[in-house]
Design a protein around this motif. Structure first.
Motif, PDB file in Angstrom:
ATOM      1  N   ASP A 254       0.725  -1.295   0.132  1.00  0.00           N
ATOM      2  CA  ASP A 254       0.183  -0.003   0.016  1.00  0.00           C
ATOM      3  C   ASP A 254       0.821   1.148  -0.081  1.00  0.00           C
ATOM      4  N   TRP A 255       1.785   1.245   0.630  1.00  0.00           N
ATOM      5  CA  TRP A 255       2.945   2.273   0.548  1.00  0.00           C
ATOM      6  C   TRP A 255       3.512   2.495  -0.841  1.00  0.00           C
ATOM      7  N   ASP A 256       3.727   1.397  -1.455  1.00  0.00           N
ATOM      8  CA  ASP A 256       4.259   1.525  -2.870  1.00  0.00           C
ATOM      9  C   ASP A 256       3.123   1.916  -3.803  1.00  0.00           C
ATOM     10  N   ALA A 257       1.724   1.551  -3.549  1.00  0.00           N
ATOM     11  CA  ALA A 257       0.721   2.000  -4.574  1.00  0.00           C
ATOM     12  C   ALA A 257       0.530   3.644  -4.248  1.00  0.00           C
ATOM     13  N   ARG A 258       0.760   3.958  -2.953  1.00  0.00           N
ATOM     14  CA  ARG A 258       0.742   5.758  -2.810  1.00  0.00           C
ATOM     15  C   ARG A 258       1.771   6.215  -3.692  1.00  0.00           C
ATOM     16  N   THR A 259       2.989   5.606  -3.641  1.00  0.00           N
ATOM     17  CA  THR A 259       4.040   6.359  -4.524  1.00  0.00           C
ATOM     18  C   THR A 259       3.900   6.177  -5.919  1.00  0.00           C
ATOM     19  N   VAL A 260       3.253   5.185  -6.446  1.00  0.00           N
ATOM     20  CA  VAL A 260       2.843   4.928  -7.833  1.00  0.00           C
ATOM     21  C   VAL A 260       2.045   6.074  -8.286  1.00  0.00           C
ATOM     22  N   GLU A 261       0.807   6.368  -7.571  1.00  0.00           N
ATOM     23  CA  GLU A 261      -0.135   7.267  -7.537  1.00  0.00           C
ATOM     24  C   GLU A 261       0.749   8.806  -7.717  1.00  0.00           C
ATOM     25  N   TYR A 262       1.494   8.911  -6.944  1.00  0.00           N
ATOM     26  CA  TYR A 262       2.417  10.021  -7.007  1.00  0.00           C
ATOM     27  C   TYR A 262       3.008  10.439  -8.264  1.00  0.00           C
ATOM     28  N   LEU A 263       3.842   9.359  -8.499  1.00  0.00           N
ATOM     29  CA  LEU A 263       4.611   9.522  -9.664  1.00  0.00           C
ATOM     30  C   LEU A 263       3.849   9.750 -11.051  1.00  0.00           C
ATOM     31  N   ALA A 264       2.620   9.112 -11.125  1.00  0.00           N
ATOM     32  CA  ALA A 264       1.732   9.234 -12.072  1.00  0.00           C
ATOM     33  C   ALA A 264       1.434  10.334 -12.278  1.00  0.00           C
ATOM     34  N   GLU A 265       0.725  11.135 -10.926  1.00  0.00           N
ATOM     35  CA  GLU A 265       0.523  12.491 -11.039  1.00  0.00           C
ATOM     36  C   GLU A 265       1.582  13.654 -11.351  1.00  0.00           C
ATOM     37  N   ARG A 266       3.045  13.245 -11.236  1.00  0.00           N
ATOM     38  CA  ARG A 266       3.915  14.109 -11.461  1.00  0.00           C
ATOM     39  C   ARG A 266       4.103  14.156 -12.872  1.00  0.00           C
TER      40      ARG A 266
ATOM     41  N   GLU B 245       4.893  11.993   3.903  1.00  0.00           N
ATOM     42  CA  GLU B 245       3.672  12.483   3.962  1.00  0.00           C
ATOM     43  C   GLU B 245       2.448  11.830   2.906  1.00  0.00           C
ATOM     44  N   LEU B 246       2.912  11.363   1.908  1.00  0.00           N
ATOM     45  CA  LEU B 246       2.010  10.669   1.134  1.00  0.00           C
ATOM     46  C   LEU B 246       1.510   9.382   1.847  1.00  0.00           C
TER      47      LEU B 246
ATOM     48  N   ASP C   3       4.710   6.582 -23.341  1.00  0.00           N
ATOM     49  CA  ASP C   3       4.263   7.154 -24.309  1.00  0.00           C
ATOM     50  C   ASP C   3       5.520   8.131 -25.157  1.00  0.00           C
ATOM     51  N   GLY C   4       6.661   7.763 -25.216  1.00  0.00           N
ATOM     52  CA  GLY C   4       7.714   8.405 -25.561  1.00  0.00           C
ATOM     53  C   GLY C   4       8.151   9.539 -24.864  1.00  0.00           C
ATOM     54  N   ARG C   5       7.620   9.742 -23.594  1.00  0.00           N
ATOM     55  CA  ARG C   5       7.963  10.923 -22.475  1.00  0.00           C
ATOM     56  C   ARG C   5       8.786  10.353 -21.495  1.00  0.00           C
ATOM     57  N   VAL C   6       9.666  11.380 -20.739  1.00  0.00           N
ATOM     58  CA  VAL C   6      10.277  10.982 -19.728  1.00  0.00           C
ATOM     59  C   VAL C   6       9.991  12.065 -18.610  1.00  0.00           C
ATOM     60  N   ALA C   7       9.915  11.739 -17.211  1.00  0.00           N
ATOM     61  CA  ALA C   7       9.896  12.695 -16.224  1.00  0.00           C
ATOM     62  C   ALA C   7      10.558  12.272 -14.971  1.00  0.00           C
ATOM     63  N   ALA C   8      11.725  12.819 -14.682  1.00  0.00           N
ATOM     64  CA  ALA C   8      12.499  12.451 -13.671  1.00  0.00           C
ATOM     65  C   ALA C   8      11.826  13.215 -12.413  1.00  0.00           C
ATOM     66  N   VAL C   9      11.156  12.497 -11.544  1.00  0.00           N
ATOM     67  CA  VAL C   9      10.537  12.817 -10.228  1.00  0.00           C
ATOM     68  C   VAL C   9      11.507  12.561  -9.081  1.00  0.00           C
ATOM     69  N   GLU C  10      11.695  13.701  -8.307  1.00  0.00           N
ATOM     70  CA  GLU C  10      12.574  13.721  -7.064  1.00  0.00           C
ATOM     71  C   GLU C  10      11.565  13.151  -5.914  1.00  0.00           C
ATOM     72  N   LEU C  11      11.848  12.207  -5.295  1.00  0.00           N
ATOM     73  CA  LEU C  11      11.076  11.810  -4.142  1.00  0.00           C
ATOM     74  C   LEU C  11      11.952  11.767  -2.861  1.00  0.00           C
ATOM     75  N   THR C  12      11.571  12.682  -1.972  1.00  0.00           N
ATOM     76  CA  THR C  12      12.258  12.815  -0.655  1.00  0.00           C
ATOM     77  C   THR C  12      11.585  11.932   0.357  1.00  0.00           C
ATOM     78  N   ARG C  13      12.487  11.846   1.518  1.00  0.00           N
ATOM     79  CA  ARG C  13      11.800  10.744   2.511  1.00  0.00           C
ATOM     80  C   ARG C  13      10.712  11.574   3.067  1.00  0.00           C
ATOM     81  N   GLU C  14      10.622  12.830   3.199  1.00  0.00           N
ATOM     82  CA  GLU C  14       9.692  13.727   4.025  1.00  0.00           C
ATOM     83  C   GLU C  14       8.535  13.458   3.264  1.00  0.00           C
ATOM     84  N   LYS C  15       8.744  13.733   1.707  1.00  0.00           N
ATOM     85  CA  LYS C  15       7.308  13.864   0.876  1.00  0.00           C
ATOM     86  C   LYS C  15       6.727  12.232   1.142  1.00  0.00           C
ATOM     87  N   PHE C  16       7.463  11.172   0.709  1.00  0.00           N
ATOM     88  CA  PHE C  16       6.955   9.751   0.803  1.00  0.00           C
ATOM     89  C   PHE C  16       6.266   9.468   2.328  1.00  0.00           C
TER      90      PHE C  16
END
Length: 527
Positions: free
Chosen positions: A203-215, A275-276, A260-273
């Motif tokens: 479930d912690w992983d799922a929250r991170t996936v949602e955040y990565l997709a949002e970013r 919080e999520l 889809d041929g695009r790349v997003a480099a998402v910085e994830l901090t421990r603090e943000k993790f």
């Protein structure tokens, strides 16, 4: 005789045995690692791959890969793959067979006699399904025990001279339990337990996936949603798990989301993790608080140790939050391996005791000799007692004669000491009633409730009533719950002796289906 302990986990599993100097040792798989991902890949209908290779393939062939199957144990569901419908028991059997096969490769002996662990909060249906999974895999399941008990056995062996009261906080990949255990004179007594078998590291992983997709969507609003692509989603889940592990020792981690041929480099901090996922940790704290309150009602309000078990307890926020809430310094108790080791110790001790009870003294001595046990250690093992409690309440549906509304009358209550047996008379509702339905219910929510909607029906049957009887004719019902958490229900009409016996058999698989699945699995190549 060789016996083994298996931690059948939601995300990772492992198998352990007792070595030649009496120590529990985890047996590495043929890939050379202590733990095996609980992931099953169907290369074809007769060729199945389990473990890391299956997990790697999930990115390429997500429709042919199954993970998190433990969350479906005890449910009447199937997974369609290659034109076949597989039950949770069958899918779990593939994992068990992989562990047993690898153990045989390492030791040169058949790994057939096993103890399998389950979350403390697993009910009768899930425990029954786990036992059936072992049988489908061709294993002799000596017993099913709770993960916190296994962890406590490991803890007790490492601290043999100390009487302690411990709180076990077990946060695994897919389940959470918290259990109060008293260790006294080498004996183990479960005071109370609580938990949620749909709360864990996944479930912690799922929250991170949602955040990565949002970013990703924020950075590339004209591209498609990465969660709409199964392969991209699987890759994100792997990246999320890697990020979670990285953030246990680092304060930030970069994840590259490609879609889809695009790349997003998402910085994830421990603090943000943190919080999520704060509300997920909050849920574990709430359940822990409920457990402590139940223990206090039983006279236990002081603790010597807070023991952390399960890979997800490595997250720094877990120990920090628990220490702040409970004012106890948490101790990581070999979080990934303690449960399998405890199960191996229990398997060894239970087999040794049974041999003594059966008069097979020579076999018992040979077994003890192979493990290098002294006479005193043998005496301690023979005398060790383990007392546990019911994880949930069990009862039957009864009808109010005046209002004809239904409610559940519980005969066994959560945290009642096991084995538990209770007999009670119930009564017919109508004149000339010819049969009485016996609907066995198990507590579904976090607290006991009389409302049928707050319980799951886990078995049903009918008792015949003699003709011409007035309303209020008695039917005697007996509930018997053993130390493995498996339930037997008997209902008797005393005049005729008509008798209904129910061994709770839930999860969609009859005994005949178990045997058919076992025969079918024997024709499948599992690696």
């Amino acid at each position: 005789m060789a016996v083994y302990g298996i931690d059948l986990g939601t995300t990772y599993s492992c198998i352990a045995a007792i070595d030649e100097v009496g120590r529990p040792t985890v047996l590495r798989n043929i890939e050379g690692t202590d733990t095996t991902p609980s992931v099953v890949y169907f290369e074809s209908s007769d060729n199945v791959v389990v473990g890391q290779a299956a997990k790697d393939t999930a990115v390429l062939e997500p429709d042919n890969v199954v993970s998190l199957i433990k969350r479906d144990m005890g449910r009447d569901v199937t997974r369609p793959i290659h034109g076949f419908e597989y039950t949770p028991e069958e899918l779990s059997a593939f994992i068990l067979l992989k562990l047993a096969t690898d153990a045989r490769t390492v030791t040169g002996e058949d790994a057939r006699d096993v103890v399998v662990t389950v979350p403390a909060y697993f009910g009768a249906a899930e425990r029954d399904a786990t036992r059936k999974a072992g049988r489908i895999a061709g294993l002799n399941v000596i017993d099913i025990i709770s993960e916190p008990i296994a962890a406590a056995i490991t803890y007790g062996v490492l601290n043999p001279e100390q009487d302690r009261t411990i709180l076990v906080y077990d946060l695994g990949g897919g389940t959470f339990d918290t259990t109060v255990i008293a260790l006294r004179g080498g004996h183990i007594e479960v005071v109370c337990t609580d938990g949620d078998h749909e709360l864990g590291g996944a479930d912690w992983d799922a929250r991170t996936v949602e955040y990565l997709a949002e970013r990703f969507r924020e950075e590339h609003p004209d591209a498609g949603d990465p969660l709409d692509d199964k392969q991209t989603e699987q890759q994100m889940r792997r990246d999320a798990e890697d990020a979670k592990k990285a953030l246990t020792t680092r304060t930030q981690h970069t994840v590259r989301v490609m879609h889809d041929g695009r790349v997003a480099a998402v910085e994830l901090t421990r603090e943000k993790f943190e919080e999520l996922t704060r509300d997920l940790l909050d849920r574990t704290i709430e359940i822990t608080g409920r457990t402590l309150a139940t223990a206090a009602e039983k006279g236990v309000d002081e603790y010597d140790d807070l023991v952390l078990v399960g890979g997800s307890t490595k997250m720094p926020a877990v120990a920090a939050r628990l220490e702040a809430e409970l004012d106890l310094p948490p101790r990581l108790q070999d979080p990934d391996l303690a449960v399998a080791k405890g199960a191996a110790l229990y398997a060894f001790e239970e087999t040794f005791r049974r041999l003594i009870q059966q008069g097979a003294q020579q076999q018992a001595e040979e077994m003890a000799g192979r493990a290098g046990l002294s006479a005193e250690q043998q005496r301690q093992i023979a005398g060790r007692q383990i007392k546990t409690v019911a994880s949930r309440a069990f009862g039957i549906v009864v009808v109010d004669r005046e209002t004809e509304t239904e409610h559940v009358a519980h005969l066994v209550h959560a945290n009642e000491e096991l084995p538990a047996a209770r007999t009670e008379d119930f009564f017919t509702v109508h004149n000339d009633q010819t049969a009485a339905d016996v609907r066995v219910m198990e507590q579904a929510g976090s607290v006991e409730s009389e409302e049928p909607a707050d319980n799951n029906e886990i078995a049903t049957g009918v008792v015949r009533v003699p003709a011409g009887k007035q309303a209020g004719w008695p039917i005697e019902v007996t509930f018997s719950l053993d130390t493995s958490g498996l339930l037997e229900v008997t209902a008797v009409e005393k005049e005729t002796g008509d008798r209904l016996e129910l061994k709770v058999d839930v999860g969609g698989m009859s005994e005949e289906e178990v045997e058919r699945s076992r025969a079918a699995l024997s024709r499948v190549r599992v690696s």
